[in-house]
Design an enzyme around this catalytic site. Sequence first.
Site, mmCIF file in Angstrom:
data_model
loop_
_atom_site.group_PDB
_atom_site.id
_atom_site.type_symbol
_atom_site.label_atom_id
_atom_site.label_comp_id
_atom_site.label_asym_id
_atom_site.label_seq_id
_atom_site.Cartn_x
_atom_site.Cartn_y
_atom_site.Cartn_z
ATOM 1 N N HIS A 164 162.310 -97.389 21.649
ATOM 2 C CA HIS A 164 162.490 -98.219 20.455
ATOM 3 C C HIS A 164 163.893 -98.045 19.868
ATOM 4 O O HIS A 164 164.578 -99.022 19.551
ATOM 5 C CB HIS A 164 161.448 -97.888 19.384
ATOM 6 C CG HIS A 164 161.753 -98.528 18.062
ATOM 7 N ND1 HIS A 164 161.463 -99.851 17.791
ATOM 8 C CD2 HIS A 164 162.408 -98.060 16.965
ATOM 9 C CE1 HIS A 164 161.899 -100.157 16.586
ATOM 10 N NE2 HIS A 164 162.480 -99.092 16.057
ATOM 11 N N CYS A 201 157.117 -101.548 20.375
ATOM 12 C CA CYS A 201 156.596 -102.314 19.241
ATOM 13 C C CYS A 201 155.639 -103.417 19.673
ATOM 14 O O CYS A 201 154.812 -103.866 18.888
ATOM 15 C CB CYS A 201 157.742 -102.892 18.420
ATOM 16 S SG CYS A 201 158.575 -101.617 17.427
ATOM 17 N N ASP A 203 178.733 -94.655 22.124
ATOM 18 C CA ASP A 203 177.629 -93.890 22.692
ATOM 19 C C ASP A 203 177.219 -92.894 21.635
ATOM 20 O O ASP A 203 178.018 -92.521 20.783
ATOM 21 C CB ASP A 203 178.056 -93.115 23.951
ATOM 22 C CG ASP A 203 178.823 -91.867 23.581
ATOM 23 O OD1 ASP A 203 180.011 -91.986 23.239
ATOM 24 O OD2 ASP A 203 178.220 -90.772 23.581
ATOM 25 N N CYS A 211 160.157 -106.588 15.973
ATOM 26 C CA CYS A 211 160.960 -105.921 17.001
ATOM 27 C C CYS A 211 160.475 -106.350 18.385
ATOM 28 O O CYS A 211 159.276 -106.438 18.630
ATOM 29 C CB CYS A 211 160.859 -104.406 16.850
ATOM 30 S SG CYS A 211 161.741 -103.501 18.157
ATOM 31 N N ASP A 264 181.648 -88.709 30.803
ATOM 32 C CA ASP A 264 182.481 -87.971 29.875
ATOM 33 C C ASP A 264 182.959 -86.730 30.611
ATOM 34 O O ASP A 264 182.271 -86.194 31.469
ATOM 35 C CB ASP A 264 181.662 -87.590 28.632
ATOM 36 C CG ASP A 264 182.542 -86.929 27.588
ATOM 37 O OD1 ASP A 264 183.750 -87.215 27.575
ATOM 38 O OD2 ASP A 264 182.037 -86.115 26.804
ATOM 39 N N CYS A 273 160.937 -104.740 21.243
ATOM 40 C CA CYS A 273 160.927 -103.668 22.242
ATOM 41 C C CYS A 273 159.540 -103.427 22.822
ATOM 42 O O CYS A 273 158.528 -103.847 22.265
ATOM 43 C CB CYS A 273 161.500 -102.377 21.659
ATOM 44 S SG CYS A 273 160.303 -101.336 20.780
#
Length: 388
Positions: free
Chosen positions: A346, A320, A277, A315, A98, A317
Amino acid sequence: MSAAEARAVGGFELQARDGAARAGILHLAHGSVATPAFMPVGTQGTVKAVSPAELEALGAEIVLANAYHLYLRPGHELVQRLGGLHRFMDWQRPILTDSGGYQVFSLARINEVSDEGVWFQSHIDGSRHCITPELVMEIEHALGADVIMAFDECPPGRADRETAARAVERTQAWLERCVERFAELTADRATQTLWPVVQGGTYSDLRLESLHRATELRDWRGFGVGGLSVGEPKRAMFEVLAGLSPALPESGVRYLMGVGYPKDLLEAVRLGYDIFDCVAPTRNGRNGTAFTSSGPVNVKLAAWREDGGPIENGCGCWSCSRYSRAYVRHLFVAGELLALRVLSIHNLYFLVDLMRRARAAIQEGRLDAWVDDWLGRYGAEEVESVSQ
RNA sequence: GGGGCUGUAGCUCAGUUCGGUUAGAGUGCCGGUCUGUCACACCGGAGGUCGCGGGUUCGAGUCCCGUCAGCCCCG
C-alpha cells in the site's frame, strides 16, 4: 545534448516543464522510467516483504539496491557468476545501485574514512574490508545495475562547514577515481550509466562548488543529490534544494537521494527534482504506519478495530481492493507476516502513484494548484476520521 | 474431620527467608517515532485496597491470629 542522445540508453528526455518542475523519461538498458518517479528500496536485492511481480503490479519502474550490502553478502562476484543482479533477484526492469556512501554515515561506528577509501568492519561477521572508489565501481559493474552511483562521503546533516567542505573535497577526488575505473570496466559495452553525487551539507555555496567540480569533469546524464534528510533541519534541506536546482543542467535527471515522505517528495518535485528513493514506505509499513491522503496513520490504533473500510478510500492498490482496516489491524496485532506485505504494498503504491499524478499535473501545467490542494488535505484531518 | 501448598497489574509470575523510600518483570492494553534500510524495530504511558478481617510494630506484600477461595495428601 541532442534529442537522439536524450533517447539513447542512459539519456534523459525532458518532456514538459511547469515552473521549475519537470516531466521526462529516463532511458535505461532495461527499460524506461517516467519521471517524476519514486524508487522502492531493495537494499539486499529485494524490496523487503514485496515480490517483483507485486512491484510491477503497483507500478514501480525502477528499484534501488545497495553495493555495500551485496558485496558483503552474498558477494558481487557470486551475483555476477549467476547472471547479474536482474536475473538473481528476478527483476527485469531498471535497477539503480547505491555505492555504500550512505553506509559510511549510517554505520559510522564501525569504520574509518581516509582519502584512500573506507575501512569497514562488517556488521555481519566483524571482518574488515577496505572499500575504495575503484572497488565500488567493480562491485556495481559486477552487479550490473542500469544506473550506478559514484562513491561519495555523506556527512551528518548537522556537520559543520569544515566537515562538509572536506566531504566535498573527498567526494570529488573519489569521483575522479570512479570515472577512471568505470571507463576501464565499460570500455567494451556501455549498458550502465554512472552518476556523481553532489555533497556540501547545508551550505549552498559548497553545494554549488560540488556540482561545478563534477560538471567540469565531464557531462552527466544524471545527478545524485546526497547528504540530505540525514538529521539537518527540514528548512535547511529545502534551502539547499532551492539553491541548487537552477544550477543543475536541464539535460540531466536529478535524483534526490533518500527522500522521502509524501510532503517532501511533492515539494522537491516542485523545485525541479525528478527521482527519489526512501525506506519510509517499506519500513513504516512493516512497523504499522500507513500513508494516506490525510496523513500517516498507525494501523494498530484501537479506532480501526471494527473498521470495515479500506486503508484508504478510493485507493487502487492490491491491499485496499481486498482488505478492511479491521483485518489489517488484526494482522499486525497478531504478528502475522501478511501484515508486512499488505502495508508495504500500500505505501509503495501510494508514493509511486503520487509521482504518477504529479507527472500528469506537470504535463497539464497545473502542478502548483494540485500540490497546494493535495497538501491541504494531507494532515488536515486530525489523525483519522474513521471512514465508512 | 486432620494436614500441606498457593492467592501480588488483564494474564504468567518475582519480591515473603531475616519487616524499612513512591511494590517490580515479562506479556497484553493504549499511544508515539522511523527519510541513499544492520531494523516485523525502537520509545513512552496507563494499569495493583499485595484474597479478606484483625493484631504486633515507629513502620507489614513480608511476622502472629482468624477467615475465604483453589489445588493436593491423609482419614
